[in-house]
Design a protein around this motif. Structure first.
Motif, short mmCIF file in Angstrom:
data_model
loop_
_atom_site.label_atom_id
_atom_site.label_comp_id
_atom_site.label_asym_id
_atom_site.label_seq_id
_atom_site.Cartn_x
_atom_site.Cartn_y
_atom_site.Cartn_z
N GLY A 276 29.41 51.24 44.90
CA GLY A 276 29.61 50.26 43.85
C GLY A 276 29.03 48.91 44.23
N ALA A 277 29.14 48.58 45.53
CA ALA A 277 28.58 47.32 46.02
C ALA A 277 27.06 47.37 46.10
N ILE A 278 26.50 48.55 45.91
CA ILE A 278 25.04 48.70 45.91
C ILE A 278 24.50 48.72 44.49
N SER A 279 25.16 49.52 43.62
CA SER A 279 24.59 49.76 42.29
C SER A 279 25.06 48.79 41.23
N GLY A 280 26.31 48.27 41.35
CA GLY A 280 26.85 47.38 40.32
C GLY A 280 27.17 48.09 39.02
#
Length: 427
Positions: A105-109
């Motif tokens: 989630g912290a990568i893709s948003g």
């Protein structure tokens, strides 16, 4: 009467299953024509000017970065690190699922992207480890919603643009709430795994094996550090960070992990362009809808009326949460943010709620909306990935919704959860 036309026509079009962007545009145009305060060309002009924004440029970049990293081997390596840390414990695979969703989630948003990427890898492993398929699918659908709470987050960018607040401050405010929800989900998932004595029990790794796995995943683990560290360190803006994330994902996927072929790149670019265009059309139409509200002074009148009826701040916040939860069940997240921000933010500000804190409240509510029917987009994605009926996935998500609601109440009534980190850094 203008408000009645605006909301009445929009609701009617939703019941007819008209795409939300078209419904917003038609309702806004009808309301403007009825009021006669501005010309009909205002709609066409607004569609262009509403997306002519530097912060909004981050949206297509983060979408592309998330797709590059999803297809470039980063999610598999994050999973390997999770197995090293938790794989040997009962319930460990459930913990791995939540932690991997938090990292991705912290990568893709993006919530749906997180569910699709992590679910495709973890669901077979969890079934092999003895977890009920419905439980595993509900867990990943719920944990995937953290993709919009943990920064960088596309809905946060949209809210920052609508509420005229700092994207960086909003990103900073989302860290602790995202971790809190993640911890709550981990606690419940671990409890279920322990109670049912399930979990793919990996052999205890040697120190060498652990270090080798972590070293192999170093490029994936560095992504949040580079993106968030660069933003908070003042090296680049969130929009520039999104561009850096695209470049980083491309280099890692093509040259370091070597899992991105030309065929994959074409598919990734096409999918990213389709998602971006859909989002931007919704943003443009929803912005026009919001501007019509402003022209008719509906938010101001509604805020005054609401504050006259309900003066208790605790009760008012509870009513706002209930409204957001209900709307989140049937309205797309980005459209809900753009439409509701000018309506609800003045009400929240009237009782002293900080705009950044209110943004986190709104986004957490809408994240829960991603796992509640009828328009729980994470449920649809998880159902497709797991090849389970939507009804089974919905039922399995109920306990996780309850867990997230408890976290929501804490986030709502304890502002320091959202604002504490920002206050600490700024002071």
């Amino acid at each position: 009467m203008t408000a009645l036309i605006l909301f009445g026509l929009f609701t009617f079009l939703l019941f007819l299953s008209v795409p939300i962007a078209i419904g917003l545009g038609l309702a806004s145009t009808a309301a403007l024509l009825f009021s006669g305060k501005v010309s009909s060309s205002y709609v066409a002009q607004g569609l262009v000017t509403s997306i002519d924004s530097f912060p909004l440029m981050a949206v297509p970049f983060f979408i592309l970065a998330g797709n590059l990293m999803s297809q470039g081997g980063l999610s598999e390596r994050l999973l390997s690190v999770g197995k090293i840390l938790f794989g040997r414990f009962n319930g460990g695979m459930a913990v791995i699922a939540v932690v991997t969703c938090m990292f991705f989630g912290a990568i893709s948003g993006s919530g749906p992207a997180t569910v699709a990427a992590v679910g495709a890898i973890l669901l077979p492993a969890m079934t092999k480890g003895g977890y009920r398929p419905a439980f595993s699918t509900g867990l990943i659908a719920s944990a995937g919603s953290l993709g919009i709470v943990i920064p960088p987050s596309i809905p946060m960018i949209i809210y920052a643009s609508s509420a005229n607040v700092s994207v960086t401050e909003l990103f900073l405010a989302g860290i602790i709430p995202g971790l809190l929800i993640g911890i709550f989900l981990i606690a419940y998932a671990w409890f279920v795994g322990k109670r049912e004595s399930v979990g793919l029990k990996e052999p205890t790794p040697t120190l060498g094996e652990a270090l080798k796995t972590i070293y192999d995943a170093k490029w994936a683990l560095l992504v949040p550090v580079i993106i968030l560290g660069g933003i908070y360190g003042g090296v680049f803006t969130p929009t520039e960070a999104a561009a850096v994330a695209v470049f980083y994902g491309l280099i890692v996927g093509v040259f370091l992990y070597k899992e991105l072929s030309l065929k994959k790149l074409y598919t990734i670019l096409a999918d990213s362009a389709l998602i971006t265009s859909t989002i931007m059309i919704i943003v443009g139409a929803a912005t026009i809808f919001g501007r019509v509200l402003t022209i008719e002074r509906i938010p101001v009148q509604l805020a005054d009326y609401t504050l006259e009826i309900v003066s208790n701040p605790l009760l008012l916040l509870l009513l706002i949460n209930v409204l957001l939860l209900v709307i989140g069940t049937f309205m797309e997240t980005l459209a809900a943010i753009i439409i509701l921000t000018p309506i609800l933010l003045p009400i929240a500000a009237g009782i002293g709620v900080h705009p950044v804190h209110f943004g986190i409240i709104m986004i957490v509510n809408l994240a829960i909306g991603m796992i509640t029917p009828p328009v729980g987009v994470n449920l649809f994605v998880a159902s497709r990935v797991a090849s389970l009926s939507l009804e089974k996935v919905m039922r399995s998500a109920v306990p996780f919704v309850i867990v997230m609601l408890v976290a929501l109440l804490l986030i709502t009534y304890l502002p320091f959860i959202s604002l504490g980190l920002s206050n600490l850094i700024n002071n």
